[in-house]
Design a protein around this motif. Structure first.
Motif, short mmCIF file in Angstrom:
data_model
loop_
_atom_site.label_atom_id
_atom_site.label_comp_id
_atom_site.label_asym_id
_atom_site.label_seq_id
_atom_site.Cartn_x
_atom_site.Cartn_y
_atom_site.Cartn_z
N MET A 171 103.64 45.60 39.00
CA MET A 171 103.00 46.10 40.22
C MET A 171 103.12 47.60 40.31
N GLY A 172 104.25 48.15 39.91
CA GLY A 172 104.44 49.60 39.93
C GLY A 172 103.49 50.29 38.98
N PHE A 173 103.30 49.68 37.80
CA PHE A 173 102.37 50.26 36.84
C PHE A 173 100.94 50.27 37.38
N ALA A 174 100.54 49.19 38.05
CA ALA A 174 99.20 49.12 38.63
C ALA A 174 99.01 50.15 39.72
N SER A 175 100.06 50.35 40.55
CA SER A 175 99.96 51.33 41.63
C SER A 175 99.81 52.72 41.06
N SER A 176 100.64 53.08 40.06
CA SER A 176 100.54 54.42 39.48
C SER A 176 99.19 54.63 38.80
N THR A 177 98.68 53.58 38.14
CA THR A 177 97.37 53.70 37.50
C THR A 177 96.28 53.94 38.53
N ILE A 184 92.84 51.74 51.42
CA ILE A 184 93.44 50.52 51.98
C ILE A 184 93.40 49.39 50.95
N TRP A 185 92.23 49.21 50.32
CA TRP A 185 92.06 48.11 49.36
C TRP A 185 92.95 48.31 48.14
N PHE A 186 92.96 49.51 47.56
CA PHE A 186 93.75 49.75 46.34
C PHE A 186 95.24 49.68 46.62
N PHE A 187 95.66 50.00 47.86
CA PHE A 187 97.08 49.85 48.21
C PHE A 187 97.48 48.39 48.15
N GLN A 188 96.68 47.52 48.78
CA GLN A 188 96.96 46.08 48.72
C GLN A 188 96.77 45.55 47.30
N TYR A 189 95.79 46.07 46.61
CA TYR A 189 95.48 45.65 45.25
C TYR A 189 96.67 45.93 44.31
N GLY A 190 97.30 47.09 44.48
CA GLY A 190 98.45 47.43 43.66
C GLY A 190 99.70 46.66 44.05
N ASP A 207 99.05 38.59 41.86
CA ASP A 207 98.37 37.49 42.55
C ASP A 207 96.87 37.74 42.72
N VAL A 208 96.35 38.82 42.11
CA VAL A 208 94.94 39.18 42.30
C VAL A 208 94.04 38.17 41.57
N LEU A 209 92.96 37.76 42.25
CA LEU A 209 91.99 36.83 41.69
C LEU A 209 90.84 37.59 41.02
N LEU A 210 90.07 36.90 40.19
CA LEU A 210 88.91 37.49 39.55
C LEU A 210 87.90 37.95 40.59
N LEU A 211 87.76 37.18 41.67
CA LEU A 211 86.86 37.56 42.75
C LEU A 211 87.24 38.91 43.35
N GLN A 212 88.54 39.15 43.48
CA GLN A 212 89.01 40.41 44.05
C GLN A 212 88.80 41.58 43.08
N HIS A 213 88.82 41.31 41.77
CA HIS A 213 88.45 42.34 40.80
C HIS A 213 87.00 42.76 40.99
N CYS A 214 86.12 41.79 41.24
CA CYS A 214 84.71 42.09 41.46
C CYS A 214 84.51 42.92 42.73
N VAL A 218 83.67 43.07 55.75
CA VAL A 218 83.95 41.68 56.11
C VAL A 218 84.48 40.91 54.90
N ILE A 219 83.85 41.10 53.75
CA ILE A 219 84.31 40.42 52.52
C ILE A 219 85.72 40.88 52.15
N CYS A 220 85.98 42.18 52.28
CA CYS A 220 87.33 42.69 51.98
C CYS A 220 88.37 42.09 52.92
N TYR A 221 88.00 41.90 54.17
CA TYR A 221 88.93 41.31 55.14
C TYR A 221 89.22 39.85 54.82
N LEU A 222 88.17 39.10 54.45
CA LEU A 222 88.35 37.68 54.19
C LEU A 222 89.10 37.41 52.90
N TRP A 223 88.88 38.26 51.88
CA TRP A 223 89.52 38.03 50.58
C TRP A 223 90.44 39.19 50.21
N ALA A 224 91.17 39.69 51.17
CA ALA A 224 92.10 40.79 50.91
C ALA A 224 93.25 40.33 50.01
#
Length: 514
Positions: A1-7, A232-238, A243-250, A448-454
């Motif tokens: 997770m730390g590596f993803a955040s720094s990236t 906001i999204w990349f903070f949660q993403y990192g 636990d990130v899904l393929l849908l969230q990558h899209c 709306v999509i970001c909120y539902l699949w955050a």
């Protein structure tokens, strides 16, 4: 997770530096808003031969000289046949009139004899009735300014093949309006005439046409809101990378493309505003990024509606059809945007856009029908599986889509009404809202999509399972609800069993006592 955040942070810093470099390079030069004429031919309209030199909204505030139209190296070329019909020493052997008028004064150009067809040039009948000069354009002074429309006469001398306008002739614009420039001749001998040179159109704050000027500030605003959503999204993403899904990558790719598109649109308009010419490279990039973003967004919504990653692990046999539809939509959208934006300066869109809009509109309608049909089937499957969490998300998603479609239909109706009731672009100052609405609507649906699949620790709960997982979840829920009552019954049962087992022993003890 730390590596993803720094990236993610490194990518954001690199993108910011890249945008800053592009912005500095875009603002490096400042020349003019330029309409270039490269031996453009005249066309016959009634008794006149004319060429449109441009049409732009000019937001003049006062007579301070900051808004103007300047003519640079304007040269009129006639055929040798037309030139040879005049002697060497003829003072005037052909007249060309340069006319600038505001859209509200369009009826002041031309006249009508005996209520017949309107004529641009003064004929013998009109000369008797209206007192105009035969062989010239009929001009009626504006009721608000007797010096408008502006008419400049340019004469051919002798048998010369060309004639020039006064060097760097400038016409100051005193009030805001939609201004039109025409080169007109009433001489049939000059029907094969051509024009070279350029004109410079200047607004108080730069060289953007009036209809486009508000969009530069709008894209600054959209870049900021996309940047906030990205943070906001990349903070949660990192944080929840594992636990990130393929849908969230899209969804991440759509956010990144949206931020790039809004930033490049601002760079395109900033360059245009400072140089007067559209940067073909930046404009081509931005329309391509926009076409990719719209294509990926639509395919993402279609895949979600089909339950990809939630109800089904793959799209199965329809994957090829979905990809083919995406490629077709991208090509149609790219052609439309290149025609509309790349190299375009005038405020009036070309006729080619009308024909290119139809394929995109048809594909959008087909996608909407396919999305809602698939969404209905997915909701039925979730109800059958009793997946309450997924069902709730999909119901909210379907409601958001319904609101988006209704808003789109209403806005399309308003857009048709707006353009049908304003054929001469007199409401050019508010025309930017037509374009801005679609970007705002797309951003709202993305939020709306970001909120539902955050991204979160429970993201895997939204992922596809083979069906057993859902049943287990329901059984566990039922068992948790029933556990207190079962506990009481077990206690009672234990007490009852204790009583039953203790009875023989008590009877034995009583017998011994006796």
């Amino acid at each position: 997770m730390g590596f993803a955040s720094s990236t993610s942070i490194q990518c954001a810093i690199l993108f910011s530096l890249f945008s800053a470099i592009l912005l500095i390079s875009a603002l490096r030069s400042a020349e003019a808003s330029i309409h270039i004429y490269d031996r453009d031919p005249f066309r016959e309209v009634g008794t006149a031969y004319l060429l449109s030199g441009g049409s732009e909204g000019v937001a003049a505030r006062s007579d301070d000289g900051r808004s103007y139209i300047r003519f640079e190296n304007i040269t009129f070329w006639r055929s040798k046949t037309a030139a040879d019909q005049h002697p060497n020493m003829a003072y005037s052997s052909g007249l060309v009139q340069v006319i600038i008028f505001e859209a509200t004064d369009r009826d002041n150009i031309g006249g009508s004899a005996y209520g017949g067809q309107r004529s641009i040039c003064c004929t013998s009948d009109l000369a008797k009735l209206e007192g105009c000069k035969r062989g010239e354009v009929i001009i009626t002074p504006s009721p608000t300014d007797k010096y408008w429309p502006v008419v400049m006469n340019v004469y051919f001398r002798g048998n010369m093949l060309s004639t020039h306008m006064k060097k760097n002739k400038k016409v100051n614009i005193k009030r805001a309006g939609m201004y039109n420039l025409f080169f007109i001749t009433c001489d049939p001998k000059l029907k094969e005439m051509r024009v070279t040179g350029r004109t410079v159109w200047k607004n108080p704050d730069g060289y953007l046409p009036g209809r486009m000027a508000p969009l530069m500030k709008f894209y600054v605003f959209m870049s900021v809101v996309y940047a906030i959503l990205s943070l906001i999204w990349f903070f949660q993403y990192g944080r929840h990378w594992n636990d990130v899904l393929l849908l969230q990558h899209c969804i991440t790719s759509v956010i990144a493309l949206g931020l790039l598109e809004m930033t490049f649109w601002y760079l395109d308009y900033a360059y245009f505003n400072n140089t007067g010419t559209r940067p073909v490279g930046i404009t081509t990039w931005v329309v391509t990024i926009g076409a990719i973003r719209r294509t990926v967004s639509r395919l993402l919504i279609l895949s979600v509606a089909m339950g990809y990653g939630v109800v089904r692990p793959t799209l199965g046999g329809i994957t090829t059809k979905v990809l083919l539809l995406g490629i077709t939509y991208f090509v149609a959208s790219e052609l439309l945007n290149i025609t509309e934006y790349v190299g375009t300066i005038n405020d009036i869109a070309g006729r080619a856009r009308v024909f290119l809009v139809l394929p995109v509109a048809f594909l959008d309608a087909f996608l909407i029908l396919w999305i809602f049909t698939s969404l209905s089937k997915t909701l039925e499957q979730l109800q059958a599986k009793r997946s309450s969490i997924k069902l709730d998300i999909y119901r909210k998603f379907s409601n958001a889509l319904a609101v988006t479609v209704i808003a789109s239909v209403v806005w399309i109706g308003y857009e048709v009404y707006f353009k049908a009731t304003d054929p001469f672009n007199e409401r050019w100052q508010s025309a930017w809202i037509i374009t801005a609405f679609w970007d705002m609507l797309a951003f709202a649906l993305l939020c709306v999509i970001c909120y539902l699949w955050a991204p979160s620790q429970s993201s895997q709960r939204y992922a596809y399972s083979d069906g057993k997982g859902d049943e287990i979840d329901d059984e566990e829920t039922e068992s948790l609800c029933r556990e207190p009552s079962k506990g009481i019954s077990l206690v009672k049962q234990d007490r009852k069993d204790d009583n039953e087992t203790s009875d023989p022993e008590e009877e034995t003890e009583e017998g011994k006592r006796e």
